[in-house]
Design a protein around this motif. Structure first.
Motif, short mmCIF file in Angstrom:
data_model
loop_
_atom_site.label_atom_id
_atom_site.label_comp_id
_atom_site.label_asym_id
_atom_site.label_seq_id
_atom_site.Cartn_x
_atom_site.Cartn_y
_atom_site.Cartn_z
N GLU A 28 44.90 66.21 17.04
CA GLU A 28 45.10 65.69 15.69
C GLU A 28 45.51 66.82 14.74
O GLU A 28 46.38 66.65 13.89
CB GLU A 28 43.85 65.00 15.19
N GLN A 29 44.87 67.97 14.90
CA GLN A 29 45.26 69.12 14.08
C GLN A 29 46.71 69.51 14.35
O GLN A 29 47.47 69.77 13.42
CB GLN A 29 44.35 70.32 14.36
N SER A 32 49.57 67.94 12.52
CA SER A 32 49.79 68.26 11.10
C SER A 32 50.07 69.74 10.85
O SER A 32 50.09 70.18 9.70
CB SER A 32 48.58 67.82 10.27
N VAL A 34 51.59 73.20 10.01
CA VAL A 34 52.70 73.71 9.20
C VAL A 34 52.66 75.22 9.31
O VAL A 34 51.60 75.83 9.21
CB VAL A 34 52.56 73.27 7.73
N SER A 50 48.74 76.34 9.05
CA SER A 50 47.70 75.55 8.39
C SER A 50 47.77 74.14 8.96
O SER A 50 48.79 73.73 9.51
CB SER A 50 47.90 75.53 6.87
N VAL A 51 46.67 73.44 8.84
CA VAL A 51 46.61 72.04 9.27
C VAL A 51 46.08 71.21 8.11
O VAL A 51 45.46 71.73 7.19
CB VAL A 51 45.74 71.84 10.53
N SER A 52 46.30 69.94 8.18
CA SER A 52 45.85 69.03 7.13
C SER A 52 44.33 69.12 6.99
O SER A 52 43.61 69.13 7.98
CB SER A 52 46.24 67.60 7.48
N PRO A 53 43.85 69.15 5.76
CA PRO A 53 42.41 69.14 5.56
C PRO A 53 41.77 67.83 6.01
O PRO A 53 40.56 67.75 6.18
CB PRO A 53 42.24 69.35 4.05
N LEU A 54 42.59 66.80 6.23
CA LEU A 54 42.09 65.51 6.72
C LEU A 54 41.91 65.50 8.24
O LEU A 54 41.23 64.63 8.78
CB LEU A 54 43.04 64.39 6.31
N ALA A 55 42.53 66.47 8.93
CA ALA A 55 42.38 66.56 10.38
C ALA A 55 40.95 67.00 10.70
O ALA A 55 40.38 67.84 9.99
CB ALA A 55 43.38 67.56 10.96
N ARG A 89 39.48 74.99 12.20
CA ARG A 89 40.88 74.57 12.12
C ARG A 89 41.79 75.71 12.55
O ARG A 89 41.54 76.88 12.26
CB ARG A 89 41.22 74.14 10.69
#
Length: 127
Positions: A28-29, A32, A34, A50-55, A89
């Motif tokens: 999942e990370q 997302s 980037v 970086s990865v989404s804080p929602l992951a 993360r």
């Protein structure tokens, strides 16, 4: 902000495959990820990500990738790969020159490569 190169993506995929118990949250990370910054250090490279804080965060030891290597066209010994985490993360992918070779002239976004499970004793070209 940019996406992962083929080499970066293949290295992370190989690293994650070593930890199947964590594959769910780490996959999942990865969806997302980037790229924030890239640096060819002359002894390998650093890719800050970086990865989404929602992951979902993963409870993993950092770094991962102690048995992932990349044969790189133009390098005799290739790169070792490490994936670092901050607060569960993904945060940094490091490719380090196994044999101490100079990587300054290598364009890691375009180079031919092959993922391996052990460092080469003298790989040479991979193409």
């Amino acid at each position: 902000m940019t996406q992962l190169t083929e080499l970066e993506r293949a290295a992370i995929d190989a690293i994650l495959a070593e930890k199947p118990d964590y594959l769910g949250p780490l996959s999942e990370q990865l969806q997302s990820v980037v790229v924030e910054k890239r640096e060819n250090t002359g002894g390998g490279f650093f890719t800050t990500i970086s990865v989404s804080p929602l992951a979902p965060a993963a409870i993993v030891s950092s770094p991962l990738g102690l048995n992932v290597y990349v044969g790189v066209d133009g390098m005799d010994y290739g790169l070792g790969m490490l994936l670092f985490f901050e607060h569960g993360r993904m945060s940094l992918l490091e490719g380090y020159s196994v044999g101490g070779e100079d990587t300054s002239a290598i364009e890691f976004g375009r180079v031919a490569f092959a993922i391996t499970a052990a460092p080469a004793t003298s790989r040479g070209n991979v193409s």
